[in-house]
Design a protein around this motif. Structure first.
Motif: not given
Lengths: 279, 312
Positions: A109-119
């Motif tokens: 269900g998670v479409e992309t890893s994320s966290g570092p902002l702006g990506q």
């Protein structure tokens, strides 16, 4: 499509999950609670998705770019049926699929890893371009925080989406005027937001991000646009519904104590959708 | 006519357009320079110009990969590996997205453009990324093979291509396989392990060494990650000393990778030829290689040193 009242119950459930999870497991409660209304509408009324088939090729996709508010996403995913609700309690613990910021390879269900902002917006653009090549008419929703649009990459991606007229793309900016170091307008002013997006060729909608009728109407309008990407600038309140959290930067990344959580759950109120987590 | 690594890449990508409908290409305003324009002209619907925006280039490529495509994101080495380093880390590597990052202008031989454009640190910063494969083809033919191989393997690949035409040395030594070095010359006294344009220099060095009666084995280590541990150990057993040669800092690149393998398995003398913790400068490629200690004669000197360390 669920009724507004049903979405309200689901949003309340997500907020309760966020409070319970962050108070037991640490994390970022404020923005997650502020995003609950929009995420509830997306996952339970709006998006074409199938928790039993997370890789369904023609699904609508939700890209959470500001990954730190993932407690709300995890709640929506679990309550939709992507993974057992009990597993929510492993958030931020060792050996968990529920990382402190979302990990695509770990959690369905998670479409992309994320966290570092702006990506996230660049990745969402790529998904729209990919869908187009496959003649799949699916929507891609990308969620960012307001402070996040201080990142330069956001504006690269805003330019790309405008250039390619990615009308299948909906960017949601949670405009709560809060970032870690204070008010967004004091740290680094991002206004006027709508004018900037208009200059890049986007459709712009401005709503109260906690008014479920306005949220629904905005997504309805987005679906009708066929000429350009859409940004929904959603006025939100960090920690919405929890009096001691509202408008306070400290609740970006501070978890409530168990006592504070009790107060928050009282103020948020009960939900008829699902059950409270039991720790 | 001699061709460069980027020429081989451009030809392979054009063929991939025909044979693999999943292959798409992206560029950040350097289409002809990186030789992606052949693909762009023939498959315009599968080509995405992103403009001068390398962070967005990598992110967009990752999004395409996450919808099932095999994107080749193209720019210069410094703008990918270094400017967009964190995008490569999160969007490509942490996602384990099927993104191929094909870059030109790796190393000193991009020449007159000067230090700002000469990537001498990119291999180190790409090699350390989990899930990443790092390939540095030696010549146009190997770049062609490596491009085809990169499309076949799942996961992020960093493909570092040279700007300058170099002689072809790699053909006739078996098929190209990611992670499997090619042995180009047999020898018993010292092993020269090279990558990229330095393979040509290593061949030259082996011929100079032969005039001194020194038999040098020459290994083309086209894949820096995963490094071919078996070949390195076998060479260390056979010749007892190693010289590495790369168009990159001696810190963290091919020399670093070989040092790691040797020290943990079979410690033998190692001398690294590469740039010595310094930036480059403008100049003709050959003059730069000489000034910064990357000429064939430098490999010869390094080989003599390695052999002397073995004897002492």
């Amino acid at each position: 499509m669920k009724s507004i009242n049903e979405i309200k119950e689901i949003s309340t459930r997500i907020k309760r999950d966020v409070i319970q999870l962050t108070s037991h497991n640490t994390g970022h409660p404020g923005g997650a609670i502020g995003a609950a209304d929009i995420i509830a509408e997306l996952y339970f009324s709006r998006m074409n998705h199938d928790p039993k088939n997370p890789d369904k090729e023609d699904r609508d996709r939700f890209v959470l770019s500001n990954g730190h508010i993932c407690a709300a996403l995890y709640s929506a995913l679990a309550r939709s049926g992507y993974f057992p609700i009990e597993e929510l309690k492993t958030l931020r613990k060792i050996n968990s699929r529920l990382q402190g910021h979302p990990s695509r390879k770990d959690l369905p269900g998670v479409e992309t890893s994320s966290g570092p902002l702006g990506q996230g917006l660049s990745i969402a653009n790529g998904m729209v371009l990919g869908n187009r090549l496959k003649n799949i008419n699916a929507k891609v929703y990308c969620f960012v925080g307001d402070g996040e649009i201080q990142e330069g990459q956001i504006w690269e991606a805003v330019m790309t989406a405008g250039h390619y007229k990615l009308h299948e793309l909906c960017l949601i900016i949670s405009w709560n005027d809060i970032q870690i170091d204070g008010r967004v307008k004091d740290v680094m002013n991002i206004e006027p937001i709508a004018d900037k997006f208009k200059a890049f060729g986007w459709n712009t909608l401005e709503i109260d991000g906690h008014n479920l009728h306005q949220i629904r109407a905005a997504f309805d309008l987005f679906e009708q646009f066929d000429n350009a990407p859409t940004v929904i600038i959603a006025r939100t309140v960090i920690g919405k519904g929890v009096s001691y959290m509202e408008h306070k930067p400290v609740w970006h990344g501070k978890a409530p104590s168990l006592e504070e959580a009790e107060v928050a759950l009282q103020e948020i109120g009960p939900s008829s959708f699902g059950e409270d987590l039991v720790f | 006519m001699q061709l460069s690594g980027r020429d081989g890449f451009g030809r392979a990508l054009l063929e991939l357009g025909e044979t693999n409908e999943k292959v798409v290409a992206l560029c950040a305003d350097l289409a002809e320079s990186i030789r992606v324009h052949y693909f762009a002209e023939k498959y315009p619907q599968r080509y995405f110009q992103i403009g001068i925006a390398e962070q967005d280039l990598i992110g967009t490529a990752a999004g395409l990969a996450l919808t099932g495509f095999i994107p080749f994101a193209t720019t210069y080495a410094v703008f990918a590996a270094q400017r967009a380093n964190e995008q490569i880390r999160l969007a490509a590597c942490y996602n384990n997205a099927n993104v191929k990052i094909a870059v030109s202008h790796g190393g000193l031989t991009c020449g007159e453009d000067g230090a700002s454009h000469q990537a001498l640190e990119d291999i180190a910063s790409m090699r350390v990324m989990p899930n990443m494969t790092v390939i540095v083809p030696a010549d146009a033919e190997e770049a062609y093979e490596a491009t085809k191989a990169a499309a076949e393997v799942y996961g992020p690949v960093y493909l570092r291509l040279g700007r300058t035409p170099v002689p072809v040395h790699t053909q006739g030594f078996g098929s190209f396989e990611i992670g499997k070095a090619r042995k180009l010359r047999d020898g018993s006294d010292v092993t020269l392990i090279a990558a990229g344009v330095m393979v040509d220099k290593a061949i030259q060095a082996s011929e100079l060494l032969a005039q001194e009666g020194i038999k040098a084995s020459v290994i083309n280590m086209h894949t820096i990650k995963p490094i071919d541990t078996d070949t390195i150990i076998r060479e260390a057993q056979t010749t007892g000393c190693i010289v590495t040669a790369e168009e990159h800092s001696i810190i963290g690149g091919l020399g670093g990778a070989v040092a790691e393998v040797l020290s943990e398995n079979i410690p033998v003398p190692l001398v690294r030829v590469g740039t010595k913790d310094t930036f480059g400068e403008s100049g003709e490629p050959e003059a730069l290689l000489t000034k910064y200690g990357l000429a064939a004669s430098d490999i010869v000197a390094a080989a003599r040193k390695a052999i002397s360390m073995k004897k002492s």
